[in-house]
Design a protein around this motif. Structure first.
Motif: not given
Length: 490
Positions: A321, A403, A469, A472
């Motif tokens: 992340n 992502f 984000l 994550h």
């Protein structure tokens, strides 16, 4: 009475005007013959002929005193070169070398003394050979530098010793010295920019290129999973070196049948024939590069090996992340700035630049960088970028691609495209600052981190996805289905 009052004033003005003319006369001359002390040490190109055959040119630095060297090749004069006696050029009884270029060794006396001795012997120029690594800057020692009317330059130890050996062996050596201007921008930097951006893009999309991610585990295991064909791979050696793994995975993506046949080798054990053949090719390539690493074309092999290595690293090392990315890139940001800008004040040299170039006076070292020759620079040299300036931002770029795939994003609605643009822009600003600061080494992460991490954070804030984000998952291979709240990025 009026005349008596005006006369002293007129005389004063006349004397003042004459005094300033005297001070400005060296500048006003403008014929390149000024012997005033200068603040810069321009580069010098020395063309060399041995027994009439032109050899590779030498490079040096012009002294801060003496006349300015011509900028054009046609304005320079080709002259014979010989050593003064004694070789240090400190004694007034040195040999006379009228109409020639005098060579001396560094040491025993100051630069201006050597220059005056050579000048008194009728020499047209003086070339000082450094006896240590590097190129010393010959500054103005004292006011006597104003009497030096010959060109004075310094060349490196290795180049000078080659000259000395040729002259000692009785071989005729001729030199032509001039100082061409460097171009403001060398267009070959575009190719290095394309190599760097292309490496990041290729590493990010490599799983898509080979059609599967199975060859690279996102965990710490470096061996591939069981193959899709159902064959049992237990006991088979899998090699994950950069060049080897990239070539092998690309071939297997075209046809799985190539990787089925195995052979058992002593000590090594079972290995596929395809893997063995590719391994031999890679080893031969690496050995040839190592044997020719000091040749002018060695940059090609160095770049190929480096690009394959970085593709492999960016496939194996993955960020979970941007929380981890922020910590990593911010540390690298500070680290790069310190070792490029601040380390010279502590260690008298930019440690990061020296390490990246592979400088090591004690022996060999591996240069950790991509390089491309300066095609329009009369002094040759290379444009360079360190591996870290590709790998650190590349980790964030590859994360953005994963992502996007996990959340059903693509193109302008995703993050990958914008981070690639940010990375390319950061490199552009790096090279722009390099030229604005007259070629002084720049910490590329100073520009790359804000342009990549900053872009990602700003986009996340704008799209209200920063929390997603930041927190994550570890991306262990399980992709989450896109949700209405995250699929609309506009």
């Amino acid at each position: 009475m009026k005349l008596l009052v005006m006369a002293p004033d007129s005389s004063y003005r006349l004397m003042t005007f004459g005094f300033f003319l005297l001070l400005l006369s060296p500048i006003a001359a403008g014929d390149g013959s000024s012997t005033a002390c200068r603040n810069d040490f321009p580069m010098v190109k020395v063309k060399k002929w041995v027994n009439g055959d032109e050899k590779e040119p030498l490079f040096g630095l012009n002294a801060a005193f003496g006349p300015i060297l011509p900028e054009e090749l046609k304005q320079a004069q080709r002259l014979p070169a010989n050593f003064l006696e004694p070789a240090t050029g400190c004694s007034p009884s040195s040999s006379k070398l009228p109409g020639s270029i005098a060579l001396v060794l560094r040491g025993d006396c100051d630069y201006t003394t050597k220059a005056r001795v050579a000048q008194e012997g009728g020499s047209a120029a003086l070339v000082m050979i450094n006896t240590e690594d590097g190129l010393p800057k010959m500054g103005c020692a004292n006011i006597t530098m104003l009497s030096i009317k010959i060109h004075v330059i310094t060349v490196s130890k290795s180049a000078g010793l080659d000259l000395k050996k040729s002259i000692t062996d009785g071989i005729q050596v001729e030199l032509l010295i001039y100082s061409p201007n460097r171009p403001i921008v060398d267009y070959s930097v575009v190719f290095l920019w394309m190599m760097s951006v292309g490496t990041v893009v290729s590493a990010t999309l490599w799983s898509d290129i080979v059609g599967s991610e199975e060859y690279y585990e996102p965990s710490n295991q470096l061996s591939p999973k069981e193959s899709d064909s159902g064959a049992n791979d237990d006991g088979i050696l899998h090699i994950t070196m950069g060049m080897h793994s990239c070539i092998l995975s690309f071939i297997l993506s075209k046809s799985k049948d190539f990787g089925q046949t195995t052979v058992k080798l002593p000590i090594v054990g079972k290995i596929t024939i395809l893997s063995l053949v590719v391994l031999i090719i890679c080893l031969v390539f690496a050995i040839v590069w190592a044997a020719t690493r000091k040749k002018s074309f060695s940059w090609i092999g160095q770049d190929i090996l480096g690009i394959f290595m970085m593709i492999s690293v960016l496939q194996l090392a993955r960020l979970p992340n941007i929380k981890v990315a922020t910590a990593l890139l911010c540390c690298a940001f500070v680290y790069d700035i310190f070792w490029v800008f601040l380390s010279p004040y502590i260690f008298h040299d930019s440690v990061m630049v020296a390490v990246a170039r592979g400088n090591n006076s004690g022996g060999e070292s591996i240069p950790m960088l991509l390089r491309f020759p300066k095609l329009s620079d009369p002094y040759y040299g290379y444009n360079m970028i360190g591996y870290g300036d590709i790998l650190f931002p590349g980790l964030l770029v590859t994360f953005s691609h994963r992502f996007d795939k996990a959340h059903g994003k693509s193109g302008a609605n995703g993050y990958f495209l914008w981070l690639i643009i940010g990375y390319g822009s950061g490199l552009f600003f790096t090279y722009l600052s390099l030229y604005l600061m007259a070629g002084r080494g720049q910490p590329a992460l100073l520009y790359l981190v804000p342009c990549t991490l900053g872009t990602c954070v700003l986009l996340g804030l704008k799209r209200e996805e920063l929390d997603l984000l930041w927190d994550h998952g570890d991306d262990s291979g399980q992709q989450r289905a896109p949700s209405p709240s995250t699929s609309d990025c506009t």
